[in-house]
Design a protein around this motif. Structure first.
Motif, PDB file in Angstrom:
ATOM      1  N   ILE A  13       0.845  -1.194   0.000  1.00  0.00           N
ATOM      2  CA  ILE A  13       0.000   0.000   0.000  1.00  0.00           C
ATOM      3  C   ILE A  13       0.884   1.249   0.000  1.00  0.00           C
ATOM      4  O   ILE A  13       0.637   2.204  -0.750  1.00  0.00           O
ATOM      5  CB  ILE A  13      -0.962   0.004   1.203  1.00  0.00           C
ATOM      6  N   GLY A  14       1.928   1.240   0.807  1.00  0.00           N
ATOM      7  CA  GLY A  14       2.852   2.366   0.855  1.00  0.00           C
ATOM      8  C   GLY A  14       3.516   2.619  -0.485  1.00  0.00           C
ATOM      9  O   GLY A  14       3.639   3.766  -0.934  1.00  0.00           O
ATOM     10  N   GLU A  15       3.929   1.550  -1.140  1.00  0.00           N
ATOM     11  CA  GLU A  15       4.544   1.693  -2.459  1.00  0.00           C
ATOM     12  C   GLU A  15       3.555   2.247  -3.480  1.00  0.00           C
ATOM     13  O   GLU A  15       3.915   3.073  -4.316  1.00  0.00           O
ATOM     14  CB  GLU A  15       5.076   0.343  -2.943  1.00  0.00           C
ATOM     15  N   GLU A  16       2.319   1.796  -3.414  1.00  0.00           N
ATOM     16  CA  GLU A  16       1.279   2.297  -4.328  1.00  0.00           C
ATOM     17  C   GLU A  16       1.040   3.779  -4.118  1.00  0.00           C
ATOM     18  O   GLU A  16       0.777   4.507  -5.067  1.00  0.00           O
ATOM     19  CB  GLU A  16      -0.035   1.562  -4.071  1.00  0.00           C
ATOM     20  N   ALA A  17       1.106   4.230  -2.870  1.00  0.00           N
ATOM     21  CA  ALA A  17       0.816   5.625  -2.547  1.00  0.00           C
ATOM     22  C   ALA A  17       1.984   6.551  -2.891  1.00  0.00           C
ATOM     23  O   ALA A  17       1.794   7.759  -3.035  1.00  0.00           O
ATOM     24  CB  ALA A  17       0.481   5.762  -1.064  1.00  0.00           C
ATOM     25  N   ILE A 107      -2.284   8.775   1.616  1.00  0.00           N
ATOM     26  CA  ILE A 107      -2.355   7.355   1.260  1.00  0.00           C
ATOM     27  C   ILE A 107      -3.788   6.914   0.973  1.00  0.00           C
ATOM     28  O   ILE A 107      -4.029   5.759   0.662  1.00  0.00           O
ATOM     29  CB  ILE A 107      -1.758   6.463   2.369  1.00  0.00           C
ATOM     30  N   ASP A 108      -4.727   7.838   1.070  1.00  0.00           N
ATOM     31  CA  ASP A 108      -6.149   7.494   0.996  1.00  0.00           C
ATOM     32  C   ASP A 108      -6.517   6.681  -0.246  1.00  0.00           C
ATOM     33  O   ASP A 108      -7.225   5.673  -0.135  1.00  0.00           O
ATOM     34  CB  ASP A 108      -6.999   8.766   1.040  1.00  0.00           C
ATOM     35  N   HIS A 109      -6.049   7.082  -1.420  1.00  0.00           N
ATOM     36  CA  HIS A 109      -6.422   6.394  -2.650  1.00  0.00           C
ATOM     37  C   HIS A 109      -5.893   4.954  -2.655  1.00  0.00           C
ATOM     38  O   HIS A 109      -6.631   4.013  -2.953  1.00  0.00           O
ATOM     39  CB  HIS A 109      -5.912   7.165  -3.870  1.00  0.00           C
ATOM     40  N   ALA A 110      -4.608   4.790  -2.318  1.00  0.00           N
ATOM     41  CA  ALA A 110      -4.014   3.443  -2.286  1.00  0.00           C
ATOM     42  C   ALA A 110      -4.667   2.590  -1.207  1.00  0.00           C
ATOM     43  O   ALA A 110      -4.919   1.398  -1.408  1.00  0.00           O
ATOM     44  CB  ALA A 110      -2.514   3.534  -2.055  1.00  0.00           C
ATOM     45  N   LEU A 111      -4.975   3.184  -0.081  1.00  0.00           N
ATOM     46  CA  LEU A 111      -5.615   2.445   1.007  1.00  0.00           C
ATOM     47  C   LEU A 111      -7.038   2.044   0.629  1.00  0.00           C
ATOM     48  O   LEU A 111      -7.456   0.905   0.868  1.00  0.00           O
ATOM     49  CB  LEU A 111      -5.612   3.292   2.281  1.00  0.00           C
ATOM     50  N   ALA A 112      -7.781   2.941   0.012  1.00  0.00           N
ATOM     51  CA  ALA A 112      -9.146   2.629  -0.431  1.00  0.00           C
ATOM     52  C   ALA A 112      -9.128   1.473  -1.427  1.00  0.00           C
ATOM     53  O   ALA A 112      -9.977   0.574  -1.357  1.00  0.00           O
ATOM     54  CB  ALA A 112      -9.814   3.857  -1.041  1.00  0.00           C
ATOM     55  N   ALA A 113      -8.167   1.477  -2.330  1.00  0.00           N
ATOM     56  CA  ALA A 113      -8.068   0.384  -3.307  1.00  0.00           C
ATOM     57  C   ALA A 113      -7.774  -0.937  -2.596  1.00  0.00           C
ATOM     58  O   ALA A 113      -8.375  -1.966  -2.915  1.00  0.00           O
ATOM     59  CB  ALA A 113      -6.980   0.691  -4.332  1.00  0.00           C
ATOM     60  N   ASP A 118     -15.006   2.639  -1.338  1.00  0.00           N
ATOM     61  CA  ASP A 118     -14.981   4.050  -1.706  1.00  0.00           C
ATOM     62  C   ASP A 118     -15.613   4.886  -0.590  1.00  0.00           C
ATOM     63  O   ASP A 118     -15.950   6.041  -0.790  1.00  0.00           O
ATOM     64  CB  ASP A 118     -15.681   4.285  -3.049  1.00  0.00           C
ATOM     65  N   ASP A 119     -15.735   4.281   0.594  1.00  0.00           N
ATOM     66  CA  ASP A 119     -16.306   4.952   1.757  1.00  0.00           C
ATOM     67  C   ASP A 119     -15.223   5.795   2.434  1.00  0.00           C
ATOM     68  O   ASP A 119     -14.325   5.257   3.087  1.00  0.00           O
ATOM     69  CB  ASP A 119     -16.861   3.917   2.740  1.00  0.00           C
ATOM     70  N   THR A 126      -9.362   4.060   9.112  1.00  0.00           N
ATOM     71  CA  THR A 126      -8.225   3.161   8.927  1.00  0.00           C
ATOM     72  C   THR A 126      -6.916   3.940   8.953  1.00  0.00           C
ATOM     73  O   THR A 126      -5.934   3.499   9.570  1.00  0.00           O
ATOM     74  CB  THR A 126      -8.368   2.361   7.619  1.00  0.00           C
ATOM     75  N   VAL A 127      -6.887   5.115   8.323  1.00  0.00           N
ATOM     76  CA  VAL A 127      -5.695   5.966   8.365  1.00  0.00           C
ATOM     77  C   VAL A 127      -5.380   6.344   9.813  1.00  0.00           C
ATOM     78  O   VAL A 127      -4.219   6.270  10.246  1.00  0.00           O
ATOM     79  CB  VAL A 127      -5.869   7.234   7.491  1.00  0.00           C
ATOM     80  N   ALA A 128      -6.381   6.724  10.576  1.00  0.00           N
ATOM     81  CA  ALA A 128      -6.170   7.094  11.979  1.00  0.00           C
ATOM     82  C   ALA A 128      -5.609   5.913  12.778  1.00  0.00           C
ATOM     83  O   ALA A 128      -4.703   6.092  13.608  1.00  0.00           O
ATOM     84  CB  ALA A 128      -7.479   7.593  12.599  1.00  0.00           C
ATOM     85  N   THR A 129      -6.119   4.728  12.515  1.00  0.00           N
ATOM     86  CA  THR A 129      -5.618   3.534  13.195  1.00  0.00           C
ATOM     87  C   THR A 129      -4.159   3.275  12.828  1.00  0.00           C
ATOM     88  O   THR A 129      -3.327   2.979  13.702  1.00  0.00           O
ATOM     89  CB  THR A 129      -6.482   2.302  12.835  1.00  0.00           C
ATOM     90  N   LEU A 130      -3.832   3.397  11.552  1.00  0.00           N
ATOM     91  CA  LEU A 130      -2.453   3.184  11.110  1.00  0.00           C
ATOM     92  C   LEU A 130      -1.512   4.233  11.694  1.00  0.00           C
ATOM     93  O   LEU A 130      -0.381   3.921  12.080  1.00  0.00           O
ATOM     94  CB  LEU A 130      -2.379   3.179   9.584  1.00  0.00           C
TER      95      LEU A 130
END
Length: 143
Positions: A13-17, A107-113, A118-119, A126-130
């Motif tokens: 996910i990090g690499e995608e972002a 990272i939102d787009h990569a994380l959503a994927a 798309d919520d 999830t970002v807050a948890t990470l």
């Protein structure tokens, strides 16, 4: 095993972002560069050989990653005053434009994927948890 798989999923996910526009073709992967950066942060004033030994990466891959980081303005190299055959690698004290851009990329787009959603609220939580997990597990986390 699950912790290892989670780590790999988060790396992907990090690499995608990671923003790649404007850097052109690179001889080393983003993953290799990030492994080198991580090691350099844990072991300041180090050498290519020492990074290779600690990470298990080939010395040529570490050298290529260091060259890439020098071009981005993230590291400098100096001759070791005690042994002029050695080159010491350091993070630059100033944050380069490239590093700032990478750090500021959401990272939102990569994380959503990866979450297959798309919520935006689910992604935000999830970002807050990470971020909370990163605060706990990454020493001297730079935000």
């Amino acid at each position: 095993m699950e912790l290892f798989l989670l780590g790999r999923a988060l790396m992907k996910i990090g690499e995608e972002a990671m923003p790649t526009e404007g850097i052109g073709d690179q001889p080393t992967s983003m993953r290799t560069v990030l492994i080198v950066v991580s090691d350099l942060r844990a072991h300041p004033d180090t050498t290519v050989g020492e990074i290779a030994a600690r990470t298990g990466l080939p010395q040529s891959a570490v050298s290529a990653a260091i060259a890439r980081l020098r071009t981005a303005g993230a590291v400098t190299t100096v001759t070791d005053p005690r042994d002029r055959r050695r080159t010491i690698i350091r993070e630059t004290p100033e944050v380069s434009e490239r590093v700032t851009r990478v750090r500021d990329t959401p990272i939102d787009h990569a994380l959503a994927a990866a979450l297959r959603t798309d919520d935006p609220e689910h992604v935000r939580k999830t970002v807050a948890t990470l971020e909370a997990l990163a605060d706990e597990l990454i020493p001297d986390r730079r935000t």
